[in-house]
Motif scaffolding. Structure first.
Motif, mmCIF file in Angstrom:
data_model
loop_
_atom_site.group_PDB
_atom_site.id
_atom_site.type_symbol
_atom_site.label_atom_id
_atom_site.label_comp_id
_atom_site.label_asym_id
_atom_site.label_seq_id
_atom_site.Cartn_x
_atom_site.Cartn_y
_atom_site.Cartn_z
ATOM 1 N N ASP A 55 0.820 -1.204 0.000
ATOM 2 C CA ASP A 55 0.000 0.000 0.000
ATOM 3 C C ASP A 55 0.860 1.261 0.000
ATOM 4 N N VAL A 56 0.438 2.224 -0.814
ATOM 5 C CA VAL A 56 1.034 3.559 -0.830
ATOM 6 C C VAL A 56 0.010 4.496 -0.199
ATOM 7 N N ALA A 57 0.358 5.085 0.937
ATOM 8 C CA ALA A 57 -0.567 5.952 1.674
ATOM 9 C C ALA A 57 -0.247 7.418 1.407
ATOM 10 N N VAL A 58 -1.306 8.215 1.253
ATOM 11 C CA VAL A 58 -1.119 9.649 1.013
ATOM 12 C C VAL A 58 -1.955 10.465 1.986
ATOM 13 N N SER A 74 3.489 6.887 3.679
ATOM 14 C CA SER A 74 4.120 5.579 3.894
ATOM 15 C C SER A 74 4.039 4.758 2.617
ATOM 16 N N HIS A 75 5.031 3.898 2.428
ATOM 17 C CA HIS A 75 5.053 3.031 1.242
ATOM 18 C C HIS A 75 6.106 1.953 1.442
ATOM 19 N N LYS A 76 6.064 0.945 0.579
ATOM 20 C CA LYS A 76 7.060 -0.127 0.580
ATOM 21 C C LYS A 76 7.617 -0.319 -0.823
ATOM 22 N N GLU A 77 7.656 0.763 -1.591
ATOM 23 C CA GLU A 77 8.131 0.670 -2.959
ATOM 24 C C GLU A 77 9.644 0.461 -2.986
ATOM 25 N N THR A 78 10.128 -0.154 -4.060
ATOM 26 C CA THR A 78 11.544 -0.482 -4.178
ATOM 27 C C THR A 78 12.389 0.779 -4.273
ATOM 28 N N PRO A 79 13.417 0.904 -3.428
ATOM 29 C CA PRO A 79 14.303 2.073 -3.518
ATOM 30 C C PRO A 79 14.915 2.189 -4.914
ATOM 31 N N GLY A 80 15.010 3.421 -5.389
ATOM 32 C CA GLY A 80 15.594 3.641 -6.702
ATOM 33 C C GLY A 80 14.613 3.494 -7.839
ATOM 34 N N ALA A 117 -4.782 6.994 -4.873
ATOM 35 C CA ALA A 117 -4.984 7.389 -3.471
ATOM 36 C C ALA A 117 -5.376 8.858 -3.362
ATOM 37 N N VAL A 118 -4.730 9.714 -4.141
ATOM 38 C CA VAL A 118 -5.079 11.144 -4.118
ATOM 39 C C VAL A 118 -6.498 11.343 -4.644
#
Length: 603
Positions: A55-58, A74-80, A117-118
């Motif tokens: 989940d990507v929270a905004v 908050s998010h768990k997206e891959t760095p880079g 989300a927005v």
């Protein structure tokens, strides 16, 4: 009278309670929200949507007539990979006061999650989201055409391109790197980071009975002896020197080695930074700290300039459509990657797989479309082994990406089909495993392992994900027993137990595996047990531009094309029919450095 008074008091208390509950409910749904007397109901709103890693929270703050701020909380997206849309999209939404924002190329899933989300937040505020989606902002004015000079021009800012750029600069040359995408990284930043290299004579190599010669033999044989022996020899003999060079630039690796999928032997080194980010943290730190080396993003090479029979530069299209001319005083390096993301090209050259249409997804980033190969053809470059296209059995069922792969190494896991049966040597070549997967029901399998790899469940896989996170997202499954796990993934519990039992009895080496497996470490006997789904996915194109050991591009008459060099997946002839797991990052490192050094010395 007393009864009437008590009844009236009760009614008043009930009314008060109703107002209190109503007020609390409103604050919970839309904190600080007020009445809507403009475009929005003013307040602070929150929502989340599914991204690549979860989940990507905004959080969106609105006044009656303005989008005041947008933040990814908050998010768990891959760095880079997810960094760019997380940084840019909120700013752009506020800037244009609308939702008509383009997704970031190469990070579409993260971009769409932010926008979804927005949009949710704005709907909560009573906004006309369709009207907001129509707001695109002012189109960027076309920049002036520009002509720039450098000693070396590198096309492509992935692992091979930046290795070439840094090496050329270290050799005293000025360097400009062109990248059509809005960020550096290419496929390298999506990788698990595994890099094969043998530190011959080290305790690790001796303990693993490994050697440069063994690496050479397995690479040659793993590609059915179609790899150019001279290129393969160059690859394996320069691998460890490349690792030491990276360390000299400040890159850190975890101790020890492991066997990556299809790597055939424990010789893969794993960076400390997650996925492929360590390479680019290292390269960009060098580039940012030095003059006369720059990266131009959103700039697509469209033509190789040839003067007096020599490649002398590149013409490109800038971000606003302007013409960018790069004059190379010494040499040009092609490092544009392969064509796994180009369905038309892979169908054109495919001779091995049942189908490679768009129903078979890819692990690659969206820019892997074979541009450099097409450019090289315009100057009569020879293409070799274009039919050698590698698939993995490790694709995410929805996206084709490698994320969600719960394995930590080859030795401790098995594959079972939808019936619960093993069907292949899980330590075999990648093409062997994938071909076997195509023969299974639904072309679908499960990776199965136990708590030897995840003692707590919070340990990270090669893609910076924990199995606990993947379970929460429904991308992996857990059972305290094999029977419980079988029920959760829908396979026959007796067959799954038999498959694990069959694997376990071979760990001790007392019996030979019927599939020929030889790579083992721990038994699968320590609960809880884990499983994750996988499907075939296009991973690497071994064919491409023909080069020699000095990374010089050869033409159709086997002659050097002066001042043109190539490195990485844009080239062909190194890996043969099948690339060993962990050899791609070795390839881009070794030949990227060779190409950069050679271009810096060209005349």
């Amino acid at each position: 009278m007393k009864s009437i008074f008590n009844r009236a008091l009760c009614i008043l208390l009930c009314v008060a309670m109703i107002f209190t509950v109503t007020a609390c409910s409103g604050n919970s749904a839309t904190p600080q929200a007020g009445d809507q007397d403009g475009k929005f109901k003013a307040g602070t709103y929150t929502a989340s949507a599914k991204g690549m890693g979860g989940d990507v929270a905004v959080e969106v703050v609105l006044t009656a007539d303005k989008i005041e701020s947008v933040k990814v909380t908050s998010h768990k997206e891959t760095p880079g990979i997810g960094d760019l849309p997380i940084e840019q999209l909120p700013e752009k939404i506020v800037e244009i006061q609308g939702l008509g924002v383009d997704t970031v190329a190469g990070a579409t899933i993260t971009s769409n999650a932010i926008l979804a989300a927005v949009t949710d937040c704005l709907k909560q505020a009573g906004a006309d989201t369709d009207a907001l989606k129509a707001i695109k902002g002012d189109a960027a004015q076309k920049a002036e055409d520009v002509s720039l000079d450098a000693d070396v021009v590198v096309v492509g800012a992935g692992g091979a391109g930046l290795a070439a750029a840094v090496t050329a600069h270290q050799a005293g040359s000025s360097v400009i790197v062109l990248e059509k995408m809005p960020k550096v990284g290419g496929n390298t930043i999506l990788s698990g980071g595994a890099l094969n290299a043998v530190d011959e004579g080290s305790e690790t190599a001796i303990a693993n009975k490994d050697s440069v010669e063994k690496h050479y033999t397995q690479t040659i044989e793993g590609g059915d002896k179609q790899g150019d022996p001279e290129l393969v020899r160059t690859l394996v003999t320069n691998a460890w020197d490349g690792v030491e060079w990276l360390k000299g630039l400040g890159m850190e690796f975890k101790p020890g080695v492991f066997t990556v999928l299809g790597g055939m032997w424990p010789r893969a080194h794993k960076p400390v930074d997650p996925v492929g980010t360590g390479f680019f943290n290292t390269y960009m730190k060098y580039i940012d700290a030095n003059d006369n080396i720059k990266v131009m993003l959103n700039t697509k090479a469209t033509e190789l300039v040839v003067k007096d029979g020599k490649v002398s530069g590149v013409i490109a299209k800038g971000e606003t459509g302007n013409k960018v001319t790069l004059n190379a005083k010494k040499g040009v390096v092609l490092a544009t990657g392969g064509f796994a993301g180009n369905v038309e090209m892979r169908q054109k050259y495919n001779t091995k797989w049942p189908k490679l249409d768009d129903s078979i997804k890819s692990t690659n980033h969206s820019g892997a479309t074979g541009d450099g190969i097409l450019l090289a053809e315009t100057v009569n470059a020879e293409l070799v082994q274009m039919e050698n296209i590698q698939l993995l059995p490790m694709g995410d069922p929805k996206t084709g990406s490698l994320s969600g792969n719960i394995e930590q190494g080859v030795e401790n896991r098995i594959f079972v089909n939808d019936e619960g049966d093993r069907f292949v040597d899980e330590g075999a070549r990648r093409d062997v495993m994938t071909a076997a997967l195509f023969e299974q029901p639904n072309n679908h399998m499960w990776i199965v392992l136990d708590s030897h790899d995840y003692p707590t469940g919070d340990e990270k896989n090669n893609f910076n994900e924990s199995v606990n996170e993947l379970i929460a997202e429904g991308r992996a499954f857990k059972g305290e027993t094999l029977e419980e796990l079988a029920a959760k993934i829908g396979v026959n519990p007796e067959k799954l137990s038999a498959a694990v039992e069959d694997f376990n009895k071979h760990v001790d080496g007392k019996e030979k595996d019927s599939f020929g497996r030889t790579l083992y470490k721990d038994k699968i006997d320590k609960g809880p047990f884990y499983a994750a789904p996988r499907v075939p996915t296009v991973h690497h194109t071994m064919g491409g531009v023909k080069i020699n050991k000095d990374a010089q591009v050869l033409d159709k008459n086997a002659k050097v094309i002066p001042r043109l060099y190539a490195a990485g997946e844009v080239t062909g002839g190194i890996h043969g029919t099948n690339r060993l797991g962990g050899n791609a990052l070795t390839d881009i490192l070794v030949f990227g450095r060779i190409a950069g050094a050679a271009a810096a010395q060209a005349k």
